[in-house]
Design a protein around this motif. Structure first.
Motif, PDB file in Angstrom:
ATOM      1  N   MET A   1      78.683  26.755 -15.676  1.00 38.23           N
ATOM      2  CA  MET A   1      78.669  27.934 -14.804  1.00 38.23           C
ATOM      3  C   MET A   1      79.990  28.025 -14.052  1.00 38.23           C
ATOM      4  N   LYS A   2      80.651  29.167 -14.125  1.00 40.86           N
ATOM      5  CA  LYS A   2      81.890  29.358 -13.379  1.00 40.86           C
ATOM      6  C   LYS A   2      81.600  29.341 -11.886  1.00 40.86           C
ATOM      7  N   ARG A   3      82.646  29.164 -11.100  1.00 36.86           N
ATOM      8  CA  ARG A   3      82.466  28.870  -9.686  1.00 36.86           C
ATOM      9  C   ARG A   3      82.645  30.094  -8.795  1.00 36.86           C
ATOM     10  N   LEU A   4      81.761  30.220  -7.819  1.00 37.23           N
ATOM     11  CA  LEU A   4      81.918  31.114  -6.687  1.00 37.23           C
ATOM     12  C   LEU A   4      81.997  30.225  -5.453  1.00 37.23           C
ATOM     13  N   ASP A   5      82.866  30.559  -4.493  1.00 37.01           N
ATOM     14  CA  ASP A   5      82.875  29.724  -3.298  1.00 37.01           C
ATOM     15  C   ASP A   5      81.783  30.180  -2.340  1.00 37.01           C
ATOM     16  N   MET A   6      81.494  29.353  -1.358  1.00 39.75           N
ATOM     17  CA  MET A   6      80.376  29.602  -0.449  1.00 39.75           C
ATOM     18  C   MET A   6      80.528  30.931   0.285  1.00 39.75           C
ATOM     19  N   LYS A   7      81.748  31.241   0.707  1.00 39.78           N
ATOM     20  CA  LYS A   7      81.966  32.500   1.424  1.00 39.78           C
ATOM     21  C   LYS A   7      81.622  33.698   0.551  1.00 39.78           C
ATOM     22  N   GLU A   8      81.989  33.630  -0.748  1.00 38.72           N
ATOM     23  CA  GLU A   8      81.682  34.723  -1.670  1.00 38.72           C
ATOM     24  C   GLU A   8      80.174  34.890  -1.837  1.00 38.72           C
ATOM     25  N   ILE A   9      79.457  33.778  -1.941  1.00 40.82           N
ATOM     26  CA  ILE A   9      78.011  33.848  -2.111  1.00 40.82           C
ATOM     27  C   ILE A   9      77.355  34.446  -0.868  1.00 40.82           C
ATOM     28  N   VAL A  10      77.734  33.953   0.310  1.00 42.36           N
ATOM     29  CA  VAL A  10      77.141  34.452   1.554  1.00 42.36           C
ATOM     30  C   VAL A  10      77.411  35.940   1.730  1.00 42.36           C
ATOM     31  N   LYS A  11      78.634  36.335   1.466  1.00 46.69           N
ATOM     32  CA  LYS A  11      78.989  37.752   1.581  1.00 46.69           C
ATOM     33  C   LYS A  11      78.263  38.582   0.529  1.00 46.69           C
ATOM     34  N   GLY A  12      78.185  38.070  -0.705  1.00 50.96           N
ATOM     35  CA  GLY A  12      77.575  38.822  -1.797  1.00 50.96           C
ATOM     36  C   GLY A  12      76.098  39.072  -1.597  1.00 50.96           C
ATOM     37  N   VAL A  13      75.387  38.157  -0.959  1.00 51.15           N
ATOM     38  CA  VAL A  13      73.948  38.327  -0.733  1.00 51.15           C
ATOM     39  C   VAL A  13      73.655  38.925   0.637  1.00 51.15           C
ATOM     40  N   LEU A  14      74.707  39.297   1.367  1.00 54.74           N
ATOM     41  CA  LEU A  14      74.565  39.860   2.717  1.00 54.74           C
ATOM     42  C   LEU A  14      73.736  38.922   3.588  1.00 54.74           C
ATOM     43  N   GLY A  15      74.056  37.622   3.502  1.00 56.13           N
ATOM     44  CA  GLY A  15      73.275  36.621   4.206  1.00 56.13           C
ATOM     45  C   GLY A  15      74.034  35.953   5.333  1.00 56.13           C
ATOM     46  N   SER A  16      73.376  34.978   5.951  1.00 58.61           N
ATOM     47  CA  SER A  16      74.009  34.178   6.997  1.00 58.61           C
ATOM     48  C   SER A  16      73.573  32.733   6.828  1.00 58.61           C
ATOM     49  N   ILE A  17      74.472  31.815   7.113  1.00 61.33           N
ATOM     50  CA  ILE A  17      74.161  30.392   6.983  1.00 61.33           C
ATOM     51  C   ILE A  17      73.384  29.942   8.218  1.00 61.33           C
ATOM     52  N   ILE A  18      72.170  29.405   8.001  1.00 62.16           N
ATOM     53  CA  ILE A  18      71.369  28.915   9.125  1.00 62.16           C
ATOM     54  C   ILE A  18      71.298  27.391   9.139  1.00 62.16           C
ATOM     55  N   VAL A  19      71.628  26.763   8.027  1.00 66.24           N
ATOM     56  CA  VAL A  19      71.803  25.305   7.975  1.00 66.24           C
ATOM     57  C   VAL A  19      73.062  25.050   7.157  1.00 66.24           C
ATOM     58  N   LYS A  20      74.008  24.312   7.728  1.00 71.17           N
ATOM     59  CA  LYS A  20      75.274  24.045   7.055  1.00 71.17           C
ATOM     60  C   LYS A  20      75.245  22.653   6.436  1.00 71.17           C
ATOM     61  N   GLY A  21      75.306  22.612   5.084  1.00 74.02           N
ATOM     62  CA  GLY A  21      75.354  21.336   4.389  1.00 74.02           C
ATOM     63  C   GLY A  21      76.776  20.890   4.138  1.00 74.02           C
ATOM     64  N   ASN A  22      76.924  19.654   3.628  1.00 66.42           N
ATOM     65  CA  ASN A  22      78.271  19.110   3.422  1.00 66.42           C
ATOM     66  C   ASN A  22      78.702  19.106   1.958  1.00 66.42           C
ATOM     67  N   SER A  23      77.934  19.814   1.077  1.00 67.78           N
ATOM     68  CA  SER A  23      78.293  19.857  -0.345  1.00 67.78           C
ATOM     69  C   SER A  23      78.293  21.302  -0.841  1.00 67.78           C
ATOM     70  N   THR A  24      79.241  21.589  -1.718  1.00 68.57           N
ATOM     71  CA  THR A  24      79.266  22.894  -2.392  1.00 68.57           C
ATOM     72  C   THR A  24      79.336  22.710  -3.900  1.00 68.57           C
ATOM     73  N   ASP A  25      79.038  21.526  -4.345  1.00 68.66           N
ATOM     74  CA  ASP A  25      79.170  21.193  -5.770  1.00 68.66           C
ATOM     75  C   ASP A  25      77.898  21.592  -6.525  1.00 68.66           C
ATOM     76  N   TYR A  26      77.703  22.902  -6.673  1.00 71.17           N
ATOM     77  CA  TYR A  26      76.501  23.402  -7.355  1.00 71.17           C
ATOM     78  C   TYR A  26      76.776  23.600  -8.844  1.00 71.17           C
TER      79      TYR A  26
END
Length: 462
Positions: A1-26
């Motif tokens: 799967m090609k990569r999207l960064d966390m900011k792109e995902i949050v913006k794309g789903v019109l969401g907000s981070i309510i718990v911040k984890g320490n990994s983005t290796d999805y």
């Protein structure tokens, strides 16, 4: 799967981070905690009998690095330190939004297919026609709705050249949302019938809902339609190209002539606008599949596949099960078309049964759903069609036995009809009355689970 960064995902789903984890290796996206693997993005979905938001703790424990929720049903201290939780308004829309983002990263052609009947058969034929030239992905099983389609998109990668995606619907705007995620380059509409008329009220509304597949078309995109269908015969568009296929419509861009319907397949000549003629032989049954094959051939031509390459691909056709599967046993022949049913597909299956050489032609038919006020008349029409096309025995099961009987029964064949409300009684009667040399068609809407009848017949036919 090609990569999207966390900011792109949050913006794309019109969401907000309510718990911040320490990994983005999805790695990929999952909606079922029973299938969650380490590194997944978990999107919580709600249905009538489940709420995925209640399983976020489990998803995190199993290794989900991102959880997308539309309700908070967890305690923050239960979430692993590697898991980020994103809050959105609707989980199902977020799934489509992530798929749209991911699709935007892919250099791939997408062919989208919809229609009242024939979507899956056409999908299989399109994939086959393209397969000798391209690496092709096609929708698996029934992944043709607002959940299945984005999950199909997440299966794509740089190894594929073309994806053939099926789009079903029950209401307005469903195909619109799927088209937004998939952004098809080519769209195919097989036909416009009466499936889902209960929800959409008219065939004209069904056409409008199916045409949502072109909502994100621009110049250079192509819509391919079956011009033998009355509502598709005169479609026009200013912004994109409309190609037509047909058997009976003389104005169609691509036509089939000299059609031969065999027990083991179909043969026909293709005539294009340049009056070039080519003969095709395919291992599928019924006149309706000539139209489906024409849609596939026209799509392949649009993607620069030559006729000889299409023929090679058709030889490797992989058909989805429970769609006009011919099972020849020691006593009788079964036509397993138990996956789904509509008036048009019932008639097409009866046509296949009509062309088989056998002792008696027996149809075992069940309820067709989502027909609303048209239900009685549509079941009656199928009964009439069975009578007019030489069906020797009609056995029905479900809510519209009276309608089937009204259409089928006349003085000459009164003894050749039997209707049941009870599965066990129906199966007992079927097993006692099917004779050696008969051909038996089994067909109903999916929720009738007529594969159980097929299994019983198979067990008796060894």
């Amino acid at each position: 799967m090609k990569r999207l960064d966390m900011k792109e995902i949050v913006k794309g789903v019109l969401g907000s981070i309510i718990v911040k984890g320490n990994s983005t290796d999805y790695n990929t996206v999952c909606t079922d905690t029973r299938k969650i693997q380490k590194g997944n993005i978990f999107v919580a979905l709600k249905g009538e009998n489940f709420n995925g938001n209640e399983f976020v703790k489990e998803a995190s424990e199993k290794g989900a690095v991102i959880c997308v929720v539309d309700e908070v049903k967890f305690n923050k201290e239960d979430i692993k330190d590697y898991t980020t939780v994103i809050k959105v308004e609707y989980g199902k829309q977020a799934l489509l939004d992530i798929a749209k983002l991911y699709r935007s990263l892919l250099d791939i052609k997408i062919v989208a297919i919809t229609g009242s009947t024939g979507k899956t058969s056409t999908k299989d034929l399109v994939a086959a026609a393209l397969s000798s030239k391209y690496k092709v992905y096609k929708t698996e099983g029934n992944y043709n709705n607002e959940i299945g389609l984005p999950l199909s998109i997440f299966n794509l990668n740089e190894n594929y050249d073309v994806a053939v995606l099926e789009m079903g619907m029950n209401h307005f705007s469903e195909i619109h949302r799927m088209a937004d995620a998939a952004r098809p380059d080519i769209a195919i509409i097989t036909n416009i019938g009466v499936s889902h008329i209960e929800n959409l009220k008219s065939r004209e509304n069904i056409l409008m809902a199916k045409l949502e597949i072109t909502d994100y078309f621009k110049e250079g995109n192509t819509l391919i339609v079956n011009a033998d269908n009355d509502l598709l015969s005169n479609l026009k568009a200013d912004m994109f190209e409309v190609n037509t296929i047909g058997i009976d419509n003389e104005k169609a861009d691509l036509k089939a002539e000299n059609i031969v319907l065999k027990e083991d397949g179909i043969e026909f000549d293709v005539l294009d606008k340049e009056y070039q003629k080519e003969n095709f032989k395919l291992d599928v049954l019924g006149k309706h599949n000539v139209l489906n094959a024409l849609l596939a051939i026209d799509c392949a031509k649009k993607l620069d596949v030559e006729y000889k390459e299409m023929k090679y691909g058709f030889k490797k056709l992989e058909k989805t099960s429970m769609r006009l599967d011919i099972i020849k046993g020691s006593k009788f022949t079964i036509i397993d078309d138990s996956y789904n049913a509509s008036t048009e597909s019932m008639k097409a299956a009866i046509d296949v049964l009509k062309n088989l050489k056998c002792k008696r032609k027996v149809a075992i038919l069940g309820t067709m759903f989502e027909l609303g006020e048209e239900s009685y008349n549509e079941h009656k029409k199928v009964g009439e069609y069975a009578k007019e096309n030489g069906i020797d025995m009609l056995i029905t099961l479900g809510d519209f036995n009276k309608a089937f009987e009204k259409g089928f029964v006349c003085d000459e064949n009164r003894k050749n009809y039997k209707g049941f409300k009870n599965y066990s009684k129906a199966i007992k009667y079927i097993l006692e009355n099917i004779e050696e040399g008969d051909a038996v068609l089994v067909k109903a809407s999916r929720s009738m689970k007529f594969e159980k009848i097929v299994n019983k017949l198979n067990a008796d036919n060894c």
